[in-house]
Design a protein around this motif. Structure first.
Motif: not given
Length: 161
Positions: A1-14, A20-21
């Protein structure tokens, strides 16, 4: 299954993760990031137990794909307290016994926090309406509503009426 690289901020922290999709944000939070405060109740968006905010919008994390968090800000129950200091809503839930088994509590707290951000002086009817998407099978709702109204008063700097 294809994987996505996700960059986010959770509770103010990168935060960065691979998912998986088809993986939900709920699954990513709990199983990939070990943030188990957000609970799964129904898996269909009907109970509100998994409520988090995504770019300031209250969402059921069981209905959001993890990849959708890319570039967005996520707030979870883990980010509600300020260090060891409980948020007023958390304290009032304890004082009013507005929780029992704990499955629904994180989602209700997240929804109540969003309500008080939008309306710091809600009526009982407005609190009930706002929390209508959050189901609780243990407490009944009166103690929860009382806790939210009491927290709202405290957050406005008023004493208990």
């Amino acid at each position: 299954m294809a994987k996505h690289h996700v960059s986010t901020t959770i509770n103010g922290e990168p935060v960065e993760f691979l998912c998986d999709t088809s993986q939900t944000l709920l699954d990513v939070l709990r199983n990939e990031l070990d943030m188990t405060g957000t609970k799964e109740g129904c898996g269909t968006g009907d109970c509100g137990a998994c409520s988090v905010t995504l770019d300031g919008e209250l969402v059921c994390s069981c209905l959001v794909l993890g990849a959708e968090a890319n570039g967005k800000a996520v707030q979870t129950i883990e980010g509600m307290a300020a260090g060891s200091e409980l948020h007023p809503l958390q304290r009032k839930f304890l004082e009013h016994a507005g929780l029992q088994c704990g499955i629904c509590t994180p989602g209700i707290l997240m929804a109540a926090r969003e309500l008080l951000k939008h309306n710091p002086d809600p009526t009982e009817e407005q609190v009930r309406y706002w929390l209508a998407g959050n189901l609780c099978r243990c407490t009944g709702y009166n103690k929860i509503i009382e806790a939210v109204l009491d927290a709202a008063r405290e957050m406005r700097g008023e004493s208990h009426a």
